[in-house]
Design an enzyme around this catalytic site. Structure first.
Site, short mmCIF file in Angstrom:
data_model
loop_
_atom_site.label_atom_id
_atom_site.label_comp_id
_atom_site.label_asym_id
_atom_site.label_seq_id
_atom_site.Cartn_x
_atom_site.Cartn_y
_atom_site.Cartn_z
N ARG A 31 5.30 -5.01 3.75
CA ARG A 31 4.84 -4.98 2.35
C ARG A 31 4.13 -6.27 1.93
O ARG A 31 4.26 -6.74 0.80
CB ARG A 31 6.01 -4.71 1.38
CG ARG A 31 6.69 -3.40 1.57
CD ARG A 31 5.79 -2.22 1.21
NE ARG A 31 6.54 -0.99 1.21
CZ ARG A 31 6.76 -0.25 2.31
NH1 ARG A 31 6.26 -0.61 3.47
NH2 ARG A 31 7.47 0.86 2.24
N SER A 34 8.99 2.69 -5.01
CA SER A 34 10.13 1.79 -4.77
C SER A 34 10.01 0.57 -5.67
O SER A 34 8.98 -0.11 -5.64
CB SER A 34 10.14 1.31 -3.32
OG SER A 34 10.16 2.42 -2.47
N GLU A 65 9.15 -5.04 -5.89
CA GLU A 65 7.95 -4.69 -5.12
C GLU A 65 6.67 -4.62 -5.96
O GLU A 65 5.66 -5.21 -5.59
CB GLU A 65 8.17 -3.35 -4.39
CG GLU A 65 7.02 -3.04 -3.44
CD GLU A 65 7.17 -1.72 -2.72
OE1 GLU A 65 8.16 -1.53 -2.01
OE2 GLU A 65 6.28 -0.88 -2.86
C1 LIG Z 1 5.66 7.74 -6.39
C2 LIG Z 1 5.22 6.52 -5.61
C3 LIG Z 1 5.48 6.42 -4.27
C4 LIG Z 1 5.08 5.30 -3.54
N1 LIG Z 1 5.34 5.25 -2.22
C5 LIG Z 1 4.97 4.18 -1.49
C6 LIG Z 1 5.25 4.12 -0.09
O1 LIG Z 1 5.83 5.04 0.48
N2 LIG Z 1 4.86 3.02 0.58
C7 LIG Z 1 4.19 2.00 -0.02
O2 LIG Z 1 3.85 1.02 0.67
N3 LIG Z 1 3.90 2.02 -1.33
C8 LIG Z 1 4.27 3.09 -2.08
N4 LIG Z 1 4.00 3.14 -3.43
C9 LIG Z 1 3.31 2.00 -4.06
C10 LIG Z 1 1.76 2.19 -4.24
O3 LIG Z 1 1.42 3.54 -4.18
C11 LIG Z 1 0.97 1.42 -3.18
O4 LIG Z 1 1.29 0.06 -3.22
C12 LIG Z 1 -0.55 1.58 -3.38
O5 LIG Z 1 -1.24 1.03 -2.29
C13 LIG Z 1 -1.04 0.95 -4.67
O6 LIG Z 1 -2.39 1.33 -4.83
P1 LIG Z 1 -3.11 1.23 -6.23
O7 LIG Z 1 -4.55 1.55 -6.01
O8 LIG Z 1 -2.42 2.04 -7.22
O9 LIG Z 1 -2.97 -0.33 -6.53
P2 LIG Z 1 -2.68 -1.03 -7.94
O10 LIG Z 1 -1.31 -0.69 -8.37
O11 LIG Z 1 -3.77 -0.75 -8.88
O12 LIG Z 1 -2.73 -2.57 -7.52
C14 LIG Z 1 -1.72 -3.14 -6.73
C15 LIG Z 1 -2.10 -4.59 -6.39
O13 LIG Z 1 -3.24 -4.58 -5.55
C16 LIG Z 1 -4.32 -5.29 -6.15
N5 LIG Z 1 -5.55 -4.55 -5.84
C17 LIG Z 1 -5.79 -3.24 -6.08
N6 LIG Z 1 -7.00 -2.90 -5.60
C18 LIG Z 1 -7.52 -4.03 -5.06
C19 LIG Z 1 -8.75 -4.33 -4.41
N7 LIG Z 1 -9.69 -3.41 -4.20
N8 LIG Z 1 -8.97 -5.60 -3.99
C20 LIG Z 1 -8.02 -6.56 -4.18
N9 LIG Z 1 -6.83 -6.33 -4.78
C21 LIG Z 1 -6.61 -5.09 -5.22
C22 LIG Z 1 -4.02 -5.31 -7.64
O14 LIG Z 1 -4.64 -6.42 -8.27
C23 LIG Z 1 -2.52 -5.42 -7.61
O15 LIG Z 1 -2.14 -6.76 -7.37
C24 LIG Z 1 4.38 4.25 -4.19
C25 LIG Z 1 4.10 4.34 -5.56
C26 LIG Z 1 4.51 5.47 -6.27
C27 LIG Z 1 4.19 5.57 -7.73
#
Ligand SMILES: Cc1cc2nc3c(=O)[nH]c(=O)nc-3n(C[C@H](O)[C@H](O)[C@H](O)COP(=O)(O)OP(=O)(O)OC[C@H]3O[C@@H](n4cnc5c(N)ncnc54)[C@H](O)[C@@H]3O)c2cc1C
Length: 356
Positions: A178, A248, A343
């Site tokens: 992570r 998580s 997380e």
């Molecule tokens: C129901 C549920 C289940 C999940 N299951 C998992 C799982 O099984 N495993 C897991 O690892 N995660 C899981 N997650 C967490 C999440 O889905 C991941 O971390 C995902 O990659 C976040 O993507 P996002 O586009 O929503 O990022 P955001 O939430 O929008 O951003 C997260 C971080 O990344 C940065 N960021 C986003 N895009 C960029 C970019 N293009 N360049 C630089 N920085 C950037 C943001 O500034 C922020 O710091 C889950 C979340 C939910 C709601």
């Protein structure tokens, strides 16, 4: 909200930039805070020009994808960019490989689905993880024994200082559980604009985690594995469109072998996994055993089917969730001597919070 000295009400904003926009629909906890300036960006040229504008105005830039790994706790000063950079191109490589270049704003699950439809192996265990492709490397998303780093060849970045766009090889990105340099030393240096996946044309499955193998009838196939992952996840995790959450909420804590032996003595049913020469504990088990599963307070709570997931039933602001988090952490520390680490990423960063 106005944390900037350089932008006055008379300043003409660039096209696409709006002022004081609610972020409620851009974070899956659905907390209602505002972006001081806001833009949804679909192409690289616009992204570059907005980064350059924000630099001239001397304001912070925050990039969001799907907002599914965020804990927004206050209005975000400066410019919030929602990354919707598109694109998906496949190229045959020699031997067993396919290269897939994906725009950072593409929906991650749709990309996984696309690879399964094309019979390309490698990311099927990462199905149904919400969010964008560009955020996947940030915390090196993982599920069912696979991490995105296992299938990632390169990451394309926009250098925030020089506005140059270039590729960084995956092995240089500091990937760990992570974690990556994008969360650490490169946090304020790069925006991810695309990723290149290296997928396989021949079957190679990872089925030994999370009871996946028991969900598959007969010989495993790519489609069966994908469906099993979707089925197991849907039965355990709340859909953020239905019940607000960020997956998580705590990382699985890593403890030394000595601490693990002690804990096992006191709690024989402790769920843990070897992790190098240490042990990773199931944070969900610790919270569940402490009696938190299904509890609610002030409109937020602990998900009834998975204690690792905190949910927002009806809170508009983050304070109740922060209180719940603090209570759980204190209780777990008290019971097991283990410190839980959050997380989701806190926004704005504590040093960027607007001054009142
Ligand atoms: C129901 C549920 C289940 C999940 N299951 C998992 C799982 O099984 N495993 C897991 O690892 N995660 C899981 N997650 C967490 C999440 O889905 C991941 O971390 C995902 O990659 C976040 O993507 P996002 O586009 O929503 O990022 P955001 O939430 O929008 O951003 C997260 C971080 O990344 C940065 N960021 C986003 N895009 C960029 C970019 N293009 N360049 C630089 N920085 C950037 C943001 O500034 C922020 O710091 C889950 C979340 C939910 C709601």
């Amino acid at each position: 909200m106005d944390s900037t000295q350089h932008i006055t009400d008379a300043t003409i904003l660039p096209p696409k930039v709006e002022k004081n926009v609610s972020l409620q629909q851009y974070n899956t906890f659905r907390f209602d805070y505002q972006a001081e300036f806001f833009a949804l960006v679909e192409d690289l040229m616009t992204l570059k020009s907005l980064v350059s504008w924000a630099q001239q105005q001397n304001i912070n830039i925050t990039m969001l994808g799907g907002g599914s790994n965020l804990l927004v706790c206050a209005d975000i000063p400066g410019l919030v960019i929602i990354n919707r950079l598109t694109g998906c191109h496949a190229k045959e490589e020699s031997g067993n490989r396919i290269s897939l270049i994906v725009g950072a704003g593409e929906n991650w699950h749709e990309i996984v689905e696309f690879t399964v439809q094309n019979d390309w192996f490698g990311i099927e265990n990462l199905a149904l993880i919400p969010g964008t492709a560009g955020a996947a490397p940030v915390q090196n998303i993982g599920a069912y024994g696979v991490e995105v780093k296992d299938a990632l060849a390169r990451v394309q970045v926009l250098d925030r200082n020089t506005l140059d766009v270039y590729w960084i090889n995956a092995q240089d990105c500091g990937f760990a559980y992570r974690d990556s340099h994008f969360k650490g030393q490169w946090k304020d240096k790069y925006f991810i604009t695309a990723i290149e996946l290296s997928l396989k044309k021949r079957a190679e499955f990872m089925l030994s985690y999370g009871g996946l193998v028991n969900q598959i009838d007969g010989e495993p196939s790519l489609k069966k594995v994908f469906q099993a992952v979707c089925q197991v996840r849907s039965s355990k995790l709340p859909d953020p469109k239905v019940l607000a959450n960020a997956g998580s909420f705590f990382k699985n804590p890593i403890v030394s072998m000595a601490q693990h032996i002690q804990l096992k003595k006191s709690f024989p049913s402790l769920v843990s996994f070897p992790h190098g020469d240490a042990f990773k504990l199931a944070a969900g088990w610790l919270i569940d055993q402490a009696g938190w599963k299904g509890k609610t307070q002030q409109g937020v709570g602990v998900y009834e089917k998975q204690a690792l997931v905190l949910v927002n039933h009806q809170a508009v602001k983050a304070e109740p969730l922060l209180e719940l988090e603090a209570n759980i952490k204190a209780n777990v520390l008290n019971l097991y001597g283990v410190e839980l680490e959050r997380e989701p990423v806190q926004m704005p960063k504590p040093n960027e919070e607007p001054q009142t």
